[in-house]
Design an enzyme around this catalytic site. Structure first.
Site, PDB file in Angstrom:
ATOM      1  N   GLU A 209       0.737  -1.413  -0.009  1.00  0.00           N
ATOM      2  CA  GLU A 209      -0.143   0.149  -0.027  1.00  0.00           C
ATOM      3  C   GLU A 209       0.812   1.245  -0.066  1.00  0.00           C
ATOM      4  O   GLU A 209       0.609   2.525   0.527  1.00  0.00           O
ATOM      5  CB  GLU A 209      -1.062  -0.354   1.155  1.00  0.00           C
ATOM      6  CG  GLU A 209      -1.903  -1.333   1.148  1.00  0.00           C
ATOM      7  CD  GLU A 209      -3.185  -1.170   2.048  1.00  0.00           C
ATOM      8  OE1 GLU A 209      -3.177  -0.015   2.796  1.00  0.00           O
ATOM      9  OE2 GLU A 209      -3.976  -1.997   2.370  1.00  0.00           O
ATOM     10  N   GLU A 398      -5.363  -9.244   0.008  1.00  0.00           N
ATOM     11  CA  GLU A 398      -6.004  -8.184   1.666  1.00  0.00           C
ATOM     12  C   GLU A 398      -6.928  -8.290   0.560  1.00  0.00           C
ATOM     13  O   GLU A 398      -7.379  -7.628   0.559  1.00  0.00           O
ATOM     14  CB  GLU A 398      -5.277  -7.396   2.640  1.00  0.00           C
ATOM     15  CG  GLU A 398      -3.573  -7.764   3.164  1.00  0.00           C
ATOM     16  CD  GLU A 398      -3.903  -6.302   3.361  1.00  0.00           C
ATOM     17  OE1 GLU A 398      -4.414  -5.624   4.395  1.00  0.00           O
ATOM     18  OE2 GLU A 398      -2.159  -6.049   3.674  1.00  0.00           O
TER      19      GLU A 398
HETATM   20  C1  BGP Z   1      -2.760  -3.283   5.579  1.00  0.00           C
HETATM   21  C2  BGP Z   1      -3.106  -3.230   7.239  1.00  0.00           C
HETATM   22  C3  BGP Z   1      -3.892  -3.829   7.873  1.00  0.00           C
HETATM   23  C4  BGP Z   1      -5.235  -2.962   7.294  1.00  0.00           C
HETATM   24  C5  BGP Z   1      -5.726  -2.245   5.728  1.00  0.00           C
HETATM   25  C6  BGP Z   1      -6.557  -1.974   6.105  1.00  0.00           C
HETATM   26  O1  BGP Z   1      -2.843  -3.530   4.778  1.00  0.00           O
HETATM   27  O2  BGP Z   1      -1.774  -3.595   7.310  1.00  0.00           O
HETATM   28  O3  BGP Z   1      -4.406  -3.786   9.192  1.00  0.00           O
HETATM   29  O4  BGP Z   1      -5.311  -1.694   8.026  1.00  0.00           O
HETATM   30  O5  BGP Z   1      -4.402  -2.143   5.171  1.00  0.00           O
HETATM   31  O6  BGP Z   1      -6.427  -1.549   4.387  1.00  0.00           O
HETATM   32  P1  BGP Z   1      -6.446   0.727   4.074  1.00  0.00           P
HETATM   33  O7  BGP Z   1      -5.504   0.799   4.615  1.00  0.00           O
HETATM   34  O8  BGP Z   1      -6.955   0.449   2.935  1.00  0.00           O
HETATM   35  O9  BGP Z   1      -7.374   1.034   4.967  1.00  0.00           O
END
Ligand code: BGP
Length: 492
Positions: A209, A398
């Protein structure tokens, strides 16, 4: 450049853009003329492809604990979590799930699910406590043990190199991702890991991300390192992170075993046609390409598209043509983290070719305001990626939800909302694979409840409940649900 004409050269394993089984209209040829309901039922029965990979995902900082063990250096998240006022429940991840010691038990939890893969992340500060320079001789020992344990239990390890735990030393030395030097240090770390682990790990994700680490970490100050940079600097951070991705792809190719597969794991901005008409589908594709202009689009096309540059204006990042070549180094697969719909899109007769419908206040969400319930995100996101960029291999890196998860009187956790969420999202994934969208595997977030960043331990995402006082793990109803999906290779 026209959408359909986009170059597919960015995929190392691409065989000339062979038929993806996709057409402009989102209908499987075999379904033509049948009712939606009947078609959906038949798709469900078709199940997932026979070689589909099922797994769970975690990240190092959120589960490992043992922050001072075996020569690990401090991470920006250690500093951040220990700064008063940053974490909602004033917690930190010094112990978290104590996975560093309990990893064997956790591998058994995966085995009980029947999972065939596992996505974990490697803590950079364990490997290079100072961020760069001399590696810690014990830095990869834990991962060696974990990988061997996984393989001994028939579970294939997929490793992520960076899930936000930057060595604090790099933040102190040159402002972390504010400097290109961090992108270079990341490539050196990637090369070292590739050299040491690709005898047993054949799939590597570069950065988890990019967009969240940039915006929440450097724009909004919600994640470590807690910065609130002005737009121009933020764009430069974004560019440096993308550069780090590209440099690490090259490093893995140069130093990993031949055949090692590599790609990013990105939470793309998911754009859904508000009503499923060909014009809206097209508009959602255009929006996907434009709204992901700083991440996936540049990684997959090697250019900052006009829409992105126009929006950035005078705050656009500084870069060279060589940077763009590096950022768009060929990848083997695309990892997508998909939790929610970001936009519902309508075709429009304006310059952009689309409008974004505002969300009504009553739009349903899960146990967090941001976690909108829109299962069709799981269909459209991979479909757009395959259609727009010719992606031939996609992993859902994820997907999951938090839930209140209070144990019932009998001690069980009946997380019906999570089961409902997963069932609906997986049905949409099955719809995608049934139509030939090339999704090769799915990693449920998350195996166990863990440290949910600034939400501390208040948000539980696991399919196993963790009692953080005793470290006891208990399967929730969703664990049984997921085991059944894996067993059937289908969700009905
Ligand atoms: C992941 C985190 C998770 C969760 C998720 C949420 O990569 O490690 O713990 O928070 O992302 O997604 P977003 O970042 O899109 O809100």
């Amino acid at each position: 450049m026209s959408l359909d004409g986009l170059s597919r050269r960015h995929f190392a394993t691409l065989a000339g853009g062979a038929a993806l089984g996709l057409s402009a209209a989102p209908v499987h040829p075999a379904d033509a003329g049948r009712s939606e309901v009947r078609a959906a039922a038949e798709n469900s029965l078709a199940g997932f492809p026979a070689d589909f990979r099922w797994g769970t995902a975690t990240s190092a900082y959120q589960i490992e604990g043992a922050i001072n063990e075996d020569g690990r250096g401090p991470a920006i998240w250690d500093r951040f979590a220990h700064t008063p006022g940053t974490i909602i429940d004033n917690s930190n991840a010094d112990v978290a799930d104590d996975h560093y010691r309990l990893y064997r038990d956790d591998v058994q939890l995966m085995k009980a699910l029947g999972a065939t893969t596992y996505r974990f992340s490697i803590a950079w500060p364990r490997v290079f406590p100072d961020g760069s320079g001399t590696p810690n001789p014990k830095g990869l020992d834990f991962y060696d043990r974990l990988i061997d344990e996984l393989l001994a239990n028939g579970i294939e390890p997929f490793a992520t190199l960076y899930h936000w735990d930057l060595p604090q030393a790099l933040q102190d030395r040159f402002g972390g991702w504010m400097s290109r030097d961090t992108a270079k240090a990341f490539a050196d770390y990637a090369a070292y890991v590739a050299e040491r682990l690709t005898d047993r790990v054949s799939h590597i994700f570069t950065i988890n991300e990019c967009s969240r680490l940039v915006h929440l970490g450097h724009g909004l100050g919600i994640d470590a390192p807690g910065l609130k940079l002005p737009q121009a600097e933020l764009n430069q951070v974004r560019h440096n992170v993308a550069l780090g991705h590209g440099l690490s792809v090259q490093a893995i190719r140069a130093r990993g075993r031949p055949g090692t597969k590599v790609g990013p794991a990105e939470n793309l901005v998911v754009c859904i046609p508000a009503i499923d008409t060909p014009a809206n589908v097209r508009a959602a594709e255009i929006a996907t390409r434009e709204l992901n202009g700083g991440y996936l689009t540049v990684i997959l096309e090697g250019q900052y598209i006009d829409g992105f540059l126009a929006q950035a204006g005078k705050d656009a990042p500084k870069y060279t043509a060589e940077d763009l070549r590096i950022i768009s180094s060929p990848i083997d697969f695309l990892g997508l983290n998909i939790y929610k719909p970001d936009h519902y899109v309508l075709a429009a007769d304006n310059e952009r070719g689309f409008t974004l419908a505002p969300f009504p206040a009553s739009f349903p969400h899960m146990d967090a305001d941001w976690l909108r319930f829109g299962p069709e995100a799981m269909y459209w996101a991979p479909r757009h990626a395959a259609k727009l960029w010719g992606v031939r291999s996609i992993y859902i890196t994820e997907n999951g939800t938090s839930s209140v998860d209070e144990p019932a009187a009998d001690g069980n956790v009946y997380d019906l909302d999570r089961v409902m969420y997963l069932r609906n999202y997986l049905q949409q994934l099955q719809r995608a694979t049934s139509q030939g969208v090339p999704v090769a595997g799915y990693f449920l977030w998350s195996l166990i409840d863990n440290f949910e960043w600034a939400d501390g331990y208040q948000k539980r995402f696991g399919i196993y409940r963790v009692d953080f006082k005793t470290q006891r793990r208990t399967p929730k109803l969703s664990a049984s649900f997921y085991r059944e999906v894996i067993k059937q290779n289908s969700v009905v």
